[in-house]
Design a protein around this motif. Structure first.
Motif, mmCIF file in Angstrom:
data_model
loop_
_atom_site.group_PDB
_atom_site.id
_atom_site.type_symbol
_atom_site.label_atom_id
_atom_site.label_comp_id
_atom_site.label_asym_id
_atom_site.label_seq_id
_atom_site.Cartn_x
_atom_site.Cartn_y
_atom_site.Cartn_z
ATOM 1 N N PRO A 304 4.091 -8.097 -8.892
ATOM 2 C CA PRO A 304 4.337 -6.936 -8.035
ATOM 3 C C PRO A 304 3.765 -5.668 -8.671
ATOM 4 O O PRO A 304 3.867 -5.474 -9.883
ATOM 5 N N LYS A 305 3.164 -4.824 -7.853
ATOM 6 C CA LYS A 305 2.413 -3.693 -8.372
ATOM 7 C C LYS A 305 3.242 -2.781 -9.279
ATOM 8 O O LYS A 305 2.711 -2.190 -10.226
ATOM 9 N N ASN A 417 10.435 -14.756 1.020
ATOM 10 C CA ASN A 417 11.196 -13.931 1.965
ATOM 11 C C ASN A 417 10.951 -12.427 1.802
ATOM 12 O O ASN A 417 11.565 -11.639 2.499
ATOM 13 N N SER A 418 10.080 -12.052 0.877
ATOM 14 C CA SER A 418 9.861 -10.631 0.611
ATOM 15 C C SER A 418 8.433 -10.232 0.938
ATOM 16 O O SER A 418 7.494 -11.025 0.792
ATOM 17 N N ILE A 419 8.283 -8.997 1.384
ATOM 18 C CA ILE A 419 6.954 -8.407 1.536
ATOM 19 C C ILE A 419 6.613 -7.772 0.197
ATOM 20 O O ILE A 419 7.265 -6.823 -0.241
ATOM 21 N N ILE A 420 5.594 -8.292 -0.464
ATOM 22 C CA ILE A 420 5.293 -7.888 -1.833
ATOM 23 C C ILE A 420 3.972 -7.144 -1.886
ATOM 24 O O ILE A 420 2.962 -7.591 -1.336
#
Length: 426
Positions: A304-305, A417-420
């Protein structure tokens, strides 16, 4: 009498067991989708920590035994570097369990008769800078840390290749590709692979790491956890400056290794967050469990950024000159976690001749030289150590709310399930 064995998964546990069984004169076939080092193995990596400090004396003793092989066995000497390690104890109240872990680990070494006179307690960053010129510009200030010069790291992928080549020399048959990609356990003596072949043997070992749950109903004993890893590229001048630093480890900040002597890359592991990948349980449609997804199918899976901030913070505190280097070869490294960090090495209930070896919990690599000895004993029914068998036994109950690992305290991102917002490498 010699038996026939089939090993599914050629990572640390699988290769170590294949080599041990071959030494005993058994006929061994080892399967994996990928050639060694398998892309699915957590040890398909630049390097891994080899330590002996454990709060559990059982694992401390096992690690001391393994370290002797890393240092003295010709098979492992060339892929082990005695770099030493600085361990920075946590300062936050939430991580005090880690401090207890480190203190008990030190005491256990003393009780095992290990000479700990060289282990130094450090209280300031200035002390670290005086010991290691590469750290002279660190910004740590007052600290609580230990330096253990008698540990180091394994050259992970290279060590897998060494064990593979030795196993092959001793007669282990390796099969890769669709003919080595196991899709189904048919019965207690047979498995079926992607290409359609069926292999039948006396005994089967499933040692597929974080992917084991695709083949066996593990009944909530294992969760695949993704660890975020990245690297920076050093110039020749930077390599010369930093080549003699030890491993630096902090459960709060992250950790890194000395730069690799061949490619001059410095590996960094992040601890700000971990990953899981919640999907439908292959054996229970009403349940979801974390199983890995790999870079071969998910090319964007780096980290993740916001992890970039944590990498820069770690480097700023220890190696400020390197804090703005581009991050490269970023990935999710999948491990198989258990609630208590004990391995899972036992017979699979209902399948008399099928055994499982997984649950590395992020600390299995260091046992590459000796874990196969114990796994082979369990498979053959010759292992007499009841403590060992109890620790690694199939678990009937698993309360994940009581997970002991320090990873239990970290935030977890569900990749399914996450927008990453993934970090994009330049």
């Amino acid at each position: 009498m010699p038996e026939t064995f089939l090993i599914v998964g050629c990572g640390v546990f699988g290769l170590s067991t294949a080599l041990e069984l071959a030494k005993q004169g058994h006929k061994v076939t080892a399967l994996d989708l990928y050639p060694i080092p398998s892309k699915w193995s957590a040890a398909n990596d630049l390097n891994k920590i080899i330590r002996t400090e454990y709060s559990d004396k059982f694992y401390a003793q096992l690690a001391v035994e393994a370290l002797k092989s890393w240092e003295n066995d010709p098979l492992y000497q060339d892929v082990y570097t005695k770099s030493g390690r600085i361990t920075l104890s946590p300062s936050s109240i939430e991580n005090q369990h880690r401090l207890r872990f480190e203190d008990q680990g030190f005491e256990n070494l003393k009780e095992l008769g290990v000479d700990v006179s060289d282990i130094k307690h450090l209280t300031t960053g200035e002390e670290i800078g005086l010991m290691f010129p590469g750290f002279k510009d660190n910004e740590l200030g007052s600290i609580n840390a230990r330096y253990n010069p008698n540990t180091g790291y394994g050259h992970a992928s290279k060590s897998l290749i060494k064990v593979y080549e030795e196993s092959k020399r001793l007669g282990v048959q390796f099969i890769f590709g669709s003919q080595g990609h196991v899709k189904e356990i048919i019965n207690q003596n047979s498995i079926k692979v992607e290409s359609g072949e069926v292999y039948t043997v006396d005994k089967i070992l499933i040692s597929a790491g974080a992917s084991t749950g695709f083949l066996i109903n593990l009944q909530n004993q294992i969760k695949a956890t993704g660890l975020f890893v990245t690297h920076i590229q050093l110039t020749s001048e930077e390599y010369e400056k930093y080549k003699s630093i030890p491993i630096f480890f902090s459960a709060e900040l992250g950790y890194f290794f000395p730069p690799d002597p061949i490619n001059h890359q410095l590996k960094i592991a992040m601890t700000f967050s971990d990953a899981r990948n919640s999907i439908q349980d292959p054996f229970d449609s009403s349940n979801r469990q974390s199983l890995p997804r790999y870079r071969e199918e998910y090319q964007n899976d780096t980290f993740p950024k916001d992890g970039e901030y944590h990498v820069k913070l770690l480097l700023k505190k220890l190696l400020p000159e390197l804090q703005n280097h581009d991050l490269i070869k970023s990935k999710v490294c999948w491990i198989s976690d258990t609630t208590d960090s004990n391995f899972l090495i036992d017979k699979v209930p209902g399948l008399e001749n099928v055994f499982v070896a997984c649950g590395d919990s992020g600390h299995g690599y260091k046992f590459l030289p000796n874990i196969g000895k114990y796994i082979s004993g369990i498979i053959q029914g010759t292992e007499k150590d009841q403590v060992l068998k109890d620790k690694w036994a199939w678990r009937s109950t698993n309360d994940w709310s009581k997970q002991l690992s320090s990873r239990a305290k970290r935030p977890q991102i569900d990749l399914n399930n996450s927008i990453i917002d993934w970090y994009i490498e330049k």
